[in-house]
Design an enzyme around this catalytic site. Structure first.
Site, PDB file in Angstrom:
ATOM      1  N   ASP A   1       0.901  -1.144   0.000  1.00 38.64           N
ATOM      2  CA  ASP A   1       0.000   0.000   0.000  1.00 38.64           C
ATOM      3  C   ASP A   1       0.942   1.195   0.000  1.00 38.64           C
ATOM      4  O   ASP A   1       1.604   1.464   1.008  1.00 38.64           O
ATOM      5  CB  ASP A   1      -0.897   0.019   1.237  1.00 38.64           C
ATOM      6  CG  ASP A   1      -1.902   1.146   1.140  1.00 38.64           C
ATOM      7  OD1 ASP A   1      -1.469   2.287   0.883  1.00 38.64           O
ATOM      8  OD2 ASP A   1      -3.095   0.907   1.301  1.00 38.64           O
ATOM      9  N   HIS A   2       1.023   1.891  -1.124  1.00 35.10           N
ATOM     10  CA  HIS A   2       2.102   2.886  -1.228  1.00 35.10           C
ATOM     11  C   HIS A   2       1.941   4.030  -0.222  1.00 35.10           C
ATOM     12  O   HIS A   2       2.887   4.765   0.032  1.00 35.10           O
ATOM     13  CB  HIS A   2       2.269   3.387  -2.677  1.00 35.10           C
ATOM     14  CG  HIS A   2       1.267   4.407  -3.106  1.00 35.10           C
ATOM     15  ND1 HIS A   2       0.016   4.084  -3.556  1.00 35.10           N
ATOM     16  CD2 HIS A   2       1.336   5.759  -3.160  1.00 35.10           C
ATOM     17  CE1 HIS A   2      -0.636   5.188  -3.870  1.00 35.10           C
ATOM     18  NE2 HIS A   2       0.137   6.221  -3.637  1.00 35.10           N
TER      19      HIS A   2
ATOM     20  N   HIS B   1      -5.841   2.789   1.221  1.00 36.29           N
ATOM     21  CA  HIS B   1      -5.097   3.948   1.724  1.00 36.29           C
ATOM     22  C   HIS B   1      -5.731   4.576   2.974  1.00 36.29           C
ATOM     23  O   HIS B   1      -5.053   4.859   3.955  1.00 36.29           O
ATOM     24  CB  HIS B   1      -4.962   5.011   0.631  1.00 36.29           C
ATOM     25  CG  HIS B   1      -4.401   4.483  -0.662  1.00 36.29           C
ATOM     26  ND1 HIS B   1      -3.443   3.506  -0.701  1.00 36.29           N
ATOM     27  CD2 HIS B   1      -4.661   4.795  -1.952  1.00 36.29           C
ATOM     28  CE1 HIS B   1      -3.129   3.242  -1.971  1.00 36.29           C
ATOM     29  NE2 HIS B   1      -3.861   4.011  -2.747  1.00 36.29           N
TER      30      HIS B   1
HETATM   31  C1  BG6 Z   1      -3.935   4.876  -6.239  1.00 43.11           C
HETATM   32  C2  BG6 Z   1      -5.325   4.988  -6.822  1.00 43.11           C
HETATM   33  O1  BG6 Z   1      -3.825   3.743  -5.425  1.00 43.11           O
HETATM   34  O2  BG6 Z   1      -3.685   6.030  -5.446  1.00 43.11           O
HETATM   35  C3  BG6 Z   1      -5.477   6.249  -7.635  1.00 43.11           C
HETATM   36  O3  BG6 Z   1      -5.572   3.857  -7.651  1.00 43.11           O
HETATM   37  C4  BG6 Z   1      -5.073   7.456  -6.821  1.00 43.11           C
HETATM   38  O4  BG6 Z   1      -6.808   6.409  -8.115  1.00 43.11           O
HETATM   39  C5  BG6 Z   1      -3.711   7.237  -6.162  1.00 43.11           C
HETATM   40  O5  BG6 Z   1      -5.018   8.563  -7.686  1.00 43.11           O
HETATM   41  C6  BG6 Z   1      -3.401   8.353  -5.193  1.00 43.11           C
HETATM   42  O6  BG6 Z   1      -2.073   8.234  -4.766  1.00 43.11           O
HETATM   43  P1  BG6 Z   1      -1.253   9.526  -4.300  1.00 43.11           P
HETATM   44  O7  BG6 Z   1       0.043   8.978  -3.816  1.00 43.11           O
HETATM   45  O8  BG6 Z   1      -1.126  10.398  -5.506  1.00 43.11           O
HETATM   46  O9  BG6 Z   1      -2.067  10.175  -3.241  1.00 43.11           O
END
Ligand code: BG6
Length: 481
Positions: free
Chosen positions: A177-178, A240
């Site tokens: 989960d980044h 997230h």
């Molecule tokens: C991804 C989603 O996991 O996270 C995207 O699939 C979203 O829809 C993105 O835009 C948001 O990531 P960050 O790091 O830009 O907040």
């Protein structure tokens, strides 16, 4: 021990946009082990040099002014390509042979990174297992990194976990989960557990409620094909936002190590109060931005929510009676991710000039992105004005304090996977518990008309009904870019 990182789905977008630039940045910072080799695997027939050439161009684009040709040349020597089909067992046997040769017969530690389309995750894991590349009985060091989404509901997540566990032991599995790779999310651990002043007030006695907002300015763009089948709950909340909830609400772990941390995180999800369809009608708001139906690839009668707000209760001693509001949407006012800890009002206001509403009580705002920092709001006496007061703030800003730029989440996560630290990756029980919270919401939304799917104007903070919903609870969204 040498390291090999095999990227499945090597010709995909994530590889060129995120994974290779992150590995390149690790090289630039001298954090990528010298003996690490990166091997791309996908169906496209590339030679090593053709793949390197393609990656050079995309890395230059995504790394911007951090791109240094001399660093790239050194990095490229560590990059290789092996063509193959996820559906073909013989290709995995050939991959195993290729890796063995590349590693010179040494016992290398390997990371298999699944960055393919999600429907191939199970198959890729099976092929690795059948080709004898998983090494689940020990004796060699093998890990598999699995991108999100991990399933599309509880049943599919469980099925995928079963497939994965048929070939890999849980300690070998790294579910990404980044958001956990973001510096500011890791700083939540530090803020809470490396400071003494927050813990005594981090509970129901002092906190009125918590707001977790992930707003995105972008709309679905060209991703409608994927997005329409996912929607905001599967795309953002199941992963997230629930990760942010866990780190905000968890108890201090016994040690900062993968299992103690994840034990405490999962307990939070298990304590989230289950919701009946009636609760869901009352405690959730769902909406679609005006114009979504015109996006290419969206069916004309789509009821996919691009915005949601969900009120959750956590049934434990720390959080009983403290609502956690999760909110996320596309096509909003700006890109911002923030966690707002809204404290209670003082039990007795001495000053008649003092504030009367929760809006003016103390507030701690953790700015996860893009203006990374932390602000504390508190009342201050306006000079030379009797006892009139005004809310002011203490403001900590990463950029001002540390300078430089905040690294991309994937740098940290890739390095942790290479080094075998799973603290910032989701465990099997964690993803299942997260689906356990989202499934009833998705099912109720699909089966009933309650709550109604609302519409909102792009460029704002979601539907006006969501503001009213909060006001009816005598609370107010903290809407700030
Ligand atoms: C991804 C989603 O996991 O996270 C995207 O699939 C979203 O829809 C993105 O835009 C948001 O990531 P960050 O790091 O830009 O907040």
């Amino acid at each position: 021990m040498p390291h090999t990182i095999v990227i499945f789905g090597a010709s995909g977008d994530l590889t060129s946009r995120k994974l290779i630039p992150a590995l390149y940045n690790l090289k630039r910072k001298k954090r990528l082990p010298e003996d690490a080799r990166i091997v791309g695997f996908s169906r496209t027939a590339f030679s090593h040099d053709e793949w390197r050439k393609d990656l050079r161009a995309t890395t230059q684009e995504f790394a911007g002014d951090k791109f240094k040709p001399e660093v790239w040349d050194e990095f490229a020597k560590q990059v290789f390509y092996h063509a193959g089909d996820i559906g073909d067992q013989a290709d995995f046997v050939a991959l195993g042979k290729f890796l063995g040769e590349l590693e010179g017969g040494q016992n290398a530690s390997r990371v298999y990174y699944l960055s393919t389309a999600p429907r191939f995750y199970g198959q890729a894991v099976e092929q690795l297992g059948k080709a004898g590349l998983a090494c689940e009985d020990g004796g060699c060091d093998r890990r598999v990194v699995i991108e999100k989404p991990f399933g599309i509901d509880l049943a599919s997540a469980k099925a995928l976990n079963n497939t994965v566990h048929a070939h890999f032991k849980e300690h070998q599995v790294y579910r990404i989960d980044h958001y956990l790779g973001k510096e500011t999310v890791q700083n939540l651990f530090v803020l809470r557990f490396a400071n003494a002043i927050f813990e005594p007030i981090w509970n129901r006695q002092y906190i009125d409620h918590v707001q977790i907002t992930v707003a995105e300015e972008v709309n679905v763009g060209s991703r409608a094909g994927y997005y329409d089948s996912a929607g905001v709950v599967r795309d953002m909340i199941q992963n997230h936002l629930l990760q942010l909830l866990m780190v905000t609400a968890m108890e201090p772990p016994a040690r900062y190590a993968a299992d103690p941390v994840r034990d405490e995180k999962v307990k939070v999800l298990l304590a989230v109060r289950p919701k009946t369809p009636k609760d869901i009608a009352r405690d959730t708001v769902r909406a679609q931005y005006d114009g979504y139906l015109k996006a290419e690839g969206v069916p004309e009668n789509s009821k996919t929510a691009t915005f949601a707000a969900i009120k959750l209760g956590i049934d434990n001693w720390r959080w009983q009676g403290v609502p956690f509001y999760l909110r996320s949407g596309k096509a909003m006012s700006c890109r911002t991710t923030q966690i707002v800890i809204q404290f209670r009002q003082p039990p007795h206001m001495l000053f008649k000039e003092g504030p009367k509403t929760i809006r003016d009580a103390n507030r701690l705002i953790i700015q996860v992105q893009p203006a990374e920092g932390i602000q504390m709001h508190f009342q201050t006496k306006v000079p030379d004005a009797g006892m009139t007061m005004r809310q002011t703030d203490l403001d900590f800003n990463y950029q001002k304090n540390f300078g430089g730029s905040i690294p991309e989440a994937y740098e940290r996560l890739l390095l942790d996977a290479i080094e075998g630290d799973a603290s910032l990756f989701a465990r099997a029980d964690e993803v299942e518990a997260a689906w356990g919270i989202c499934d009833p919401i998705l099912n109720t939304w699909a089966a009933t008309d309650q709550p109604k799917l609302l519409t909102y104007e792009p460029g704002g903070w979601g539907p006006v009904e969501c503001t009213e919903w909060m006001a009816a609870q005598r609370r107010e969204w903290f809407d700030a870019c």
